[in-house]
Design a protein around this motif. Structure first.
Motif, mmCIF file in Angstrom:
data_model
loop_
_atom_site.group_PDB
_atom_site.id
_atom_site.type_symbol
_atom_site.label_atom_id
_atom_site.label_comp_id
_atom_site.label_asym_id
_atom_site.label_seq_id
_atom_site.Cartn_x
_atom_site.Cartn_y
_atom_site.Cartn_z
ATOM 1 N N ILE A 6 -10.552 -12.809 6.680
ATOM 2 C CA ILE A 6 -10.026 -12.017 5.562
ATOM 3 C C ILE A 6 -10.778 -12.360 4.272
ATOM 4 O O ILE A 6 -11.151 -11.475 3.512
ATOM 5 C CB ILE A 6 -8.499 -12.244 5.404
ATOM 6 C CG1 ILE A 6 -7.778 -11.600 6.596
ATOM 7 C CG2 ILE A 6 -7.979 -11.638 4.096
ATOM 8 C CD1 ILE A 6 -6.276 -11.807 6.627
ATOM 9 N N ILE A 7 -11.066 -13.657 4.083
ATOM 10 C CA ILE A 7 -11.806 -14.059 2.870
ATOM 11 C C ILE A 7 -13.201 -13.424 2.871
ATOM 12 O O ILE A 7 -13.639 -12.840 1.884
ATOM 13 C CB ILE A 7 -11.901 -15.609 2.785
ATOM 14 C CG1 ILE A 7 -10.514 -16.195 2.518
ATOM 15 C CG2 ILE A 7 -12.871 -16.026 1.679
ATOM 16 C CD1 ILE A 7 -10.422 -17.691 2.714
ATOM 17 N N ILE A 8 -13.882 -13.527 4.031
ATOM 18 C CA ILE A 8 -15.241 -12.961 4.125
ATOM 19 C C ILE A 8 -15.193 -11.455 3.863
ATOM 20 O O ILE A 8 -16.011 -10.916 3.119
ATOM 21 C CB ILE A 8 -15.864 -13.252 5.516
ATOM 22 C CG1 ILE A 8 -16.141 -14.750 5.629
ATOM 23 C CG2 ILE A 8 -17.152 -12.453 5.711
ATOM 24 C CD1 ILE A 8 -16.566 -15.216 7.003
ATOM 25 N N ARG A 9 -14.194 -10.798 4.450
ATOM 26 C CA ARG A 9 -14.090 -9.356 4.255
ATOM 27 C C ARG A 9 -13.858 -9.024 2.784
ATOM 28 O O ARG A 9 -14.462 -8.104 2.235
ATOM 29 C CB ARG A 9 -12.918 -8.804 5.064
ATOM 30 C CG ARG A 9 -12.814 -7.294 4.992
ATOM 31 C CD ARG A 9 -11.503 -6.820 5.566
ATOM 32 N NE ARG A 9 -10.385 -7.135 4.692
ATOM 33 C CZ ARG A 9 -9.992 -6.399 3.668
ATOM 34 N NH1 ARG A 9 -10.611 -5.292 3.384
ATOM 35 N NH2 ARG A 9 -8.979 -6.768 2.920
ATOM 36 N N ASN A 10 -12.995 -9.848 2.133
ATOM 37 C CA ASN A 10 -12.716 -9.605 0.715
ATOM 38 C C ASN A 10 -13.959 -9.757 -0.132
ATOM 39 O O ASN A 10 -14.203 -8.962 -1.034
ATOM 40 C CB ASN A 10 -11.637 -10.566 0.217
ATOM 41 C CG ASN A 10 -10.248 -10.074 0.579
ATOM 42 O OD1 ASN A 10 -10.012 -8.877 0.592
ATOM 43 N ND2 ASN A 10 -9.352 -10.976 0.890
ATOM 44 N N ILE A 11 -14.754 -10.792 0.166
ATOM 45 C CA ILE A 11 -15.984 -11.007 -0.613
ATOM 46 C C ILE A 11 -16.947 -9.843 -0.369
ATOM 47 O O ILE A 11 -17.528 -9.291 -1.302
ATOM 48 C CB ILE A 11 -16.634 -12.362 -0.238
ATOM 49 C CG1 ILE A 11 -15.708 -13.497 -0.686
ATOM 50 C CG2 ILE A 11 -18.013 -12.496 -0.883
ATOM 51 C CD1 ILE A 11 -16.134 -14.868 -0.231
ATOM 52 N N ILE A 207 -5.126 5.023 -0.863
ATOM 53 C CA ILE A 207 -5.340 5.035 0.596
ATOM 54 C C ILE A 207 -5.027 3.664 1.182
ATOM 55 O O ILE A 207 -4.392 3.551 2.229
ATOM 56 C CB ILE A 207 -6.787 5.469 0.928
ATOM 57 C CG1 ILE A 207 -6.997 6.918 0.495
ATOM 58 C CG2 ILE A 207 -7.078 5.302 2.419
ATOM 59 C CD1 ILE A 207 -8.431 7.377 0.502
ATOM 60 N N MET A 208 -5.442 2.619 0.466
ATOM 61 C CA MET A 208 -5.156 1.268 0.958
ATOM 62 C C MET A 208 -3.646 1.063 1.102
ATOM 63 O O MET A 208 -3.175 0.517 2.095
ATOM 64 C CB MET A 208 -5.738 0.208 0.001
ATOM 65 C CG MET A 208 -7.239 0.090 0.097
ATOM 66 S SD MET A 208 -7.902 -1.017 -1.155
ATOM 67 C CE MET A 208 -7.790 -2.585 -0.316
ATOM 68 N N SER A 214 -0.980 -4.719 1.757
ATOM 69 C CA SER A 214 0.000 -5.293 0.837
ATOM 70 C C SER A 214 -0.642 -5.368 -0.549
ATOM 71 O O SER A 214 -1.856 -5.209 -0.682
ATOM 72 C CB SER A 214 0.416 -6.678 1.300
ATOM 73 O OG SER A 214 -0.682 -7.541 1.229
ATOM 74 N N ASN A 215 0.171 -5.619 -1.556
ATOM 75 C CA ASN A 215 -0.360 -5.708 -2.916
ATOM 76 C C ASN A 215 -1.461 -6.761 -3.020
ATOM 77 O O ASN A 215 -2.449 -6.576 -3.715
ATOM 78 C CB ASN A 215 0.758 -6.023 -3.906
ATOM 79 C CG ASN A 215 1.650 -4.818 -4.125
ATOM 80 O OD1 ASN A 215 1.226 -3.686 -3.895
ATOM 81 N ND2 ASN A 215 2.867 -5.051 -4.560
ATOM 82 N N LEU A 216 -1.259 -7.864 -2.284
ATOM 83 C CA LEU A 216 -2.255 -8.938 -2.302
ATOM 84 C C LEU A 216 -3.552 -8.464 -1.649
ATOM 85 O O LEU A 216 -4.645 -8.716 -2.158
ATOM 86 C CB LEU A 216 -1.686 -10.151 -1.551
ATOM 87 C CG LEU A 216 -2.272 -11.496 -1.941
ATOM 88 C CD1 LEU A 216 -1.935 -11.827 -3.379
ATOM 89 C CD2 LEU A 216 -1.756 -12.571 -1.013
ATOM 90 N N ILE B 108 -8.153 -4.842 6.915
ATOM 91 C CA ILE B 108 -7.140 -5.400 6.019
ATOM 92 C C ILE B 108 -6.328 -6.492 6.725
ATOM 93 O O ILE B 108 -5.920 -7.472 6.125
ATOM 94 C CB ILE B 108 -6.213 -4.270 5.516
ATOM 95 C CG1 ILE B 108 -6.965 -3.412 4.515
ATOM 96 C CG2 ILE B 108 -4.943 -4.822 4.896
ATOM 97 C CD1 ILE B 108 -6.199 -2.208 4.057
ATOM 98 N N PHE B 109 -6.136 -6.318 8.026
ATOM 99 C CA PHE B 109 -5.299 -7.285 8.749
ATOM 100 C C PHE B 109 -6.097 -8.457 9.315
ATOM 101 O O PHE B 109 -5.554 -9.281 10.032
ATOM 102 C CB PHE B 109 -4.544 -6.575 9.862
ATOM 103 C CG PHE B 109 -3.879 -5.309 9.392
ATOM 104 C CD1 PHE B 109 -3.020 -5.327 8.307
ATOM 105 C CD2 PHE B 109 -4.155 -4.104 10.006
ATOM 106 C CE1 PHE B 109 -2.431 -4.163 7.847
ATOM 107 C CE2 PHE B 109 -3.559 -2.938 9.551
ATOM 108 C CZ PHE B 109 -2.703 -2.966 8.471
ATOM 109 N N GLY B 110 -7.401 -8.495 9.034
ATOM 110 C CA GLY B 110 -8.204 -9.634 9.463
ATOM 111 C C GLY B 110 -8.443 -9.702 10.965
ATOM 112 O O GLY B 110 -8.523 -10.782 11.535
#
Lengths: 299, 228
Positions: A6-11, A207-208, A214-216, B108-110
């Motif tokens: 999730i962190i990698i995807r966020n970056i 869309i998200m 989630s908000n986060l 989104i769900f990793g």
């Protein structure tokens, strides 16, 4: 594993966000860059003025001239009286021979005049050099020293010193005020610029939300995006600080106007200043994003 | 088995307009339900309440065991993850490829990359767009864009797929193509609720039809019984 993904995807998403909306990202980065340059200038000015003040304060001494008729036991009495005063940081006895030699060493003109003086002809007096703890109460100490029996004269650059220090103090306060004001203005400007960036991506956020983010989930990529914008925006200010201050320092040979006003050594000062700039850029970018995205989340 | 239950639901907007009143409804798992009615009859409000875009003023809405009306804004994602939604205007990300648009819902769900890859391809295969994964939405026809939106809605394997006039922007043939895709998805076990104005489609599909008027259910035709 999941959180790392999730962190990698966020970056990755944040980087995509920066480059896919480059014109708006560029606006934010420019905004951060310009304000950070002004912050850097204020920071360098403020720290140097602070440094001048400290140097001046350190160099301010009371010179107490001792009657040339005073013998060793009298000098010892004076020493004891001085040591019993309040607000004394340190004091040093400087015999007239030492002062004479120092003066002769420092200049050929002095040397040619003074070398033929006999002990009786030498008008130079034995002195005590006194440093005080609290520079603001130097007047008080000087008055007390003047009253000691055997002291003929007391000099401490009255008035000039206090004026210089209060001027420096004033400049320092203005600089700190300017830095704080600039940080606030930058945060506000960046927040607004990022708000425009995010408004143009309202659809994306919608869309998200729709597909179950989630908000986060929504907020984190934008906050990382703000971090990246802040980081990119601080590159030029950091470069200018490191290169510019070194150039300035070398140009003035490390002093301003007189050897009395020394500039802060570039290393490690410029690196600390750079870290502060990067820190401000990142925090302000993240805060701006956080504030801007808040509006689009129905919390 | 029941998937959705609405009990005495009423919705009045801040403007004072009452869109839904005294609405009681039950939909079972695996059903395909059309909701029809004239403009302003409350169709959109009804489905918006199902995926918690709107809250009911009173009454209870249970979707998949969750009391949707009581969800706080910060917890809305809990219901959204169980529901796929398809809109008339597709709502695709224009700067992302077909693949990215569909994968977005899983990332989104990793989920691990391999799992995302296989699920995305499976969903795109189901809607017949596996060969266009690298295209951007603007390079696709309207029907194809809607199929991407459907793939995105189902890639999570939701229990419920809500379609808000999915054929509204499409010509007749393309519309029927979308209906075939939705029918396939329904056969695989996903409950579908579709709002539409297109009576031809409703007639041809022969599914359960709920008719709304002034915010109330006025007719509830069982499967295959609806006639114009």
């Amino acid at each position: 594993m999941k959180s790392i993904r999730i962190i990698i995807r966020n970056i990755r998403d944040a980087l995509k966000g920066v480059f896919r909306n480059f014109s708006l990202s560029f606006a934010s980065i420019s905004c951060i860059t310009i304000t950070l340059i002004v912050v850097a200038i204020s920071l360098i000015l403020s720290e140097n003025v602070d440094n001048f003040t400290k140097l001046v304060e350190r160099d301010v001494t009371i010179v107490a001239f001792i009657d040339n008729n005073a013998d060793d036991s009298k000098i010892e009495e004076i020493r004891e009286e001085i040591s019993s005063l309040n607000n004394i940081d340190e004091y040093e006895f400087r015999p007239k021979e030492q002062i004479t030699n120092e003066m002769r060493d420092s200049s050929e003109v002095f040397d040619s005049i003074m070398k033929n003086w006999t002990d009786e002809e030498n008008p130079i007096q034995n002195t005590f050099q006194i440093k005080v703890k609290d520079i603001n109460k130097i007047d008080n100490v000087a008055k007390k020293v003047e009253k000691i029996d055997g002291i003929t004269l007391v000099k401490y650059g009255e008035g000039v010193v206090n004026q210089l220090i209060s001027t420096f103090d004033f400049i320092h306060k203005i600089c700190i005020g300017a830095v704080i004001a600039l940080i606030l203005v930058t945060a506000f400007l960046i927040s607004n610029t990022i708000k425009i960036t995010i408004s143009s991506r309202q659809r994306e956020i919608g869309i998200m939300r729709l597909i179950g983010a989630s908000n986060l989930n929504i907020r984190i990529p934008f906050i990382i995006e703000g971090l990246i914008l802040g980081l990119l925006g601080s590159i030029i200010p950091v470069g200018l600080t490191i290169y510019g201050y070194n150039t300035l320092y070398n140009h003035f040979h490390g002093q301003l106007f007189s050897p009395f006003i020394k500039l802060i050594e570039p290393v490690p000062f410029v690196y600390y200043a750079s870290l502060i700039l990067i820190g401000i850029g990142i925090l302000v970018g993240m805060f701006g994003s956080w504030r801007a995205v808040r509006k689009h989340l129905k919390i | 088995m029941e998937l959705i239950r609405l009990t005495n639901v009423k919705k009045t907007y801040k403007t004072g307009v009452t869109a839904i009143q005294d609405l009681n409804l039950s939909i079972d798992k695996g059903e395909f339900v059309f909701i029809i009615g004239s403009t302003g009859c409350g169709k959109s409000t009804l489905i918006k309440m199902l995926y918690r875009e709107e809250k009911p003023t009173s009454g209870q809405i249970i979707v998949g065991g969750i009391d949707v009306g009581k969800l706080r804004n910060g917890k809305v994602y809990k219901i959204r993850r169980k529901i796929g939604v398809v809109f008339q205007d597709f709502k695709l990300l224009p700067k992302s490829t077909v693949y990215e648009n569909v994968a977005f819902a899983l990332e989104i769900f990793g989920l691990p990359k391999d799992e995302i890859h296989s699920k995305v391809l499976k969903a795109l295969e189901l809607v017949g767009l596996k060969h266009k994964i690298k295209n951007y939405p603007a390079q696709l026809s309207g029907g194809e864009q809607q199929r991407v939106a459907i793939a995105r809605a189902i890639v999570n394997g939701p229990k419920l797929l809500i379609c808000d006039e999915p054929t509204g922007n499409l010509d007749k043939n393309t519309g029927m193509e979308i209906m075939r895709v939705l029918n396939e998805i329904n056969k695989l076990g996903t409950t579908i609720i579709m709002v539409t104005h297109d009576i031809n489609i409703v007639e041809q599909m022969g599914k359960r039809v709920i008719v709304l008027d002034s915010g109330r259910v006025v007719k509830d035709y069982a499967k295959g019984t609806y006639r114009r």
